[in-house]
Enzyme design. Structure first.
Site, mmCIF file in Angstrom:
data_model
loop_
_atom_site.group_PDB
_atom_site.id
_atom_site.type_symbol
_atom_site.label_atom_id
_atom_site.label_comp_id
_atom_site.label_asym_id
_atom_site.label_seq_id
_atom_site.Cartn_x
_atom_site.Cartn_y
_atom_site.Cartn_z
ATOM 1 N N HIS A 186 53.551 8.472 9.753
ATOM 2 C CA HIS A 186 52.935 9.058 11.070
ATOM 3 C C HIS A 186 52.949 7.844 12.091
ATOM 4 O O HIS A 186 53.488 6.861 12.193
ATOM 5 C CB HIS A 186 51.556 8.974 10.505
ATOM 6 C CG HIS A 186 51.082 9.964 9.402
ATOM 7 N ND1 HIS A 186 49.900 10.513 9.256
ATOM 8 C CD2 HIS A 186 51.897 10.500 8.575
ATOM 9 C CE1 HIS A 186 49.944 11.169 8.093
ATOM 10 N NE2 HIS A 186 51.144 11.347 7.858
ATOM 11 N N GLU A 201 50.882 6.511 13.993
ATOM 12 C CA GLU A 201 50.073 5.146 13.945
ATOM 13 C C GLU A 201 51.015 4.232 13.156
ATOM 14 O O GLU A 201 51.061 2.774 13.391
ATOM 15 C CB GLU A 201 48.527 5.296 13.342
ATOM 16 C CG GLU A 201 47.949 6.406 14.499
ATOM 17 C CD GLU A 201 47.993 7.625 14.027
ATOM 18 O OE1 GLU A 201 46.815 8.405 14.416
ATOM 19 O OE2 GLU A 201 48.981 8.111 13.292
ATOM 20 N N CYS A 256 44.268 10.156 10.699
ATOM 21 C CA CYS A 256 43.838 10.512 9.332
ATOM 22 C C CYS A 256 43.517 9.543 8.518
ATOM 23 O O CYS A 256 43.518 8.300 8.945
ATOM 24 C CB CYS A 256 45.058 11.342 8.904
ATOM 25 S SG CYS A 256 46.552 9.947 8.280
ATOM 26 N N CYS A 306 45.855 6.596 8.157
ATOM 27 C CA CYS A 306 46.404 6.009 9.110
ATOM 28 C C CYS A 306 45.059 4.955 9.632
ATOM 29 O O CYS A 306 45.054 3.870 10.027
ATOM 30 C CB CYS A 306 46.716 6.576 10.411
ATOM 31 S SG CYS A 306 48.338 7.367 10.225
#
Length: 191
Positions: free
Chosen positions: A78, A80, A112, A115
């Site tokens: 992701h 991040e 999310c 993260c």
């Protein structure tokens, strides 16, 4: 690979290029960079999420977008996560890894659960997100984290907040995210 129609992409890029950061919105300058990264992710066939990590002086230390689908499936890449991985790789053995006091991560979309956990562990002092994610975002649900996690992600150690940015940037961040999220989610259901 999920690809967004060229006309849709062109429209999103046009909107991005037309945005002038508002001096009254302190996160605008870096929110635009996060959204630009998100749009790069969409162009590649990844989720439309981008992130920037600002060092304690407010300069961009790392910027990246989601890489979880292309060039190969890798569920943890992701935006991040990519930013934190890059920061940690660049600073191995450096004092910059001993403490993330003064660092700020700005994500184009609310982080999310995965993260959020990584950001809590990293100790990144400030986390801001441009667009709300009522379906999968974890910041607005942080009161539902297990007790130890809740004790770690509170001031003065950390702040998680919605970015102070102009409505045009917030709307664009959501539109970039929504441009392919349902198609990618459907491909994940087929795994």
């Amino acid at each position: 690979t999920v690809m967004v129609h060229a006309d849709v992409l062109a429209g999103l890029w046009t909107r991005l290029k037309s945005i002038e950061p508002d001096p009254a919105c302190p996160d605008d300058k870096h929110a635009v960079v996060a959204v630009e990264e998100a749009l790069k992710g969409v162009e590649e066939g990844n989720y439309g999420v981008g992130a920037v990590l600002l060092d304690p002086s407010g300069e961009i230390a790392v910027q990246a977008h989601n890489h979880s689908v292309v060039p190969r499936f890798c569920s943890d890449l992701h935006a991040e996560m990519w930013v934190l991985n890059e920061h940690e790789a660049r600073n191995t053995g450096s004092p910059a890894l001993k403490s993330m006091r003064g660092y700020t991560l700005i994500s184009s979309v609310e982080p999310c659960v995965m993260c959020m956990a990584r950001l809590i562990i990293s100790g990144c002092e400030h986390v801001a997100y441009v667009a709300d994610d009522e379906q999968a975002g974890m910041v607005h649900l942080s009161n539902q984290l297990p007790p130890i996690w809740r004790t770690l992600c509170v001031p003065p150690r950390q702040t998680f907040r919605r970015a102070t940015c102009s409505p045009a940037i917030r709307e664009l961040a959501m539109d970039v995210f929504l441009s392919n999220v349902h198609e990618i989610d459907e491909s994940l259901r087929q795994r």
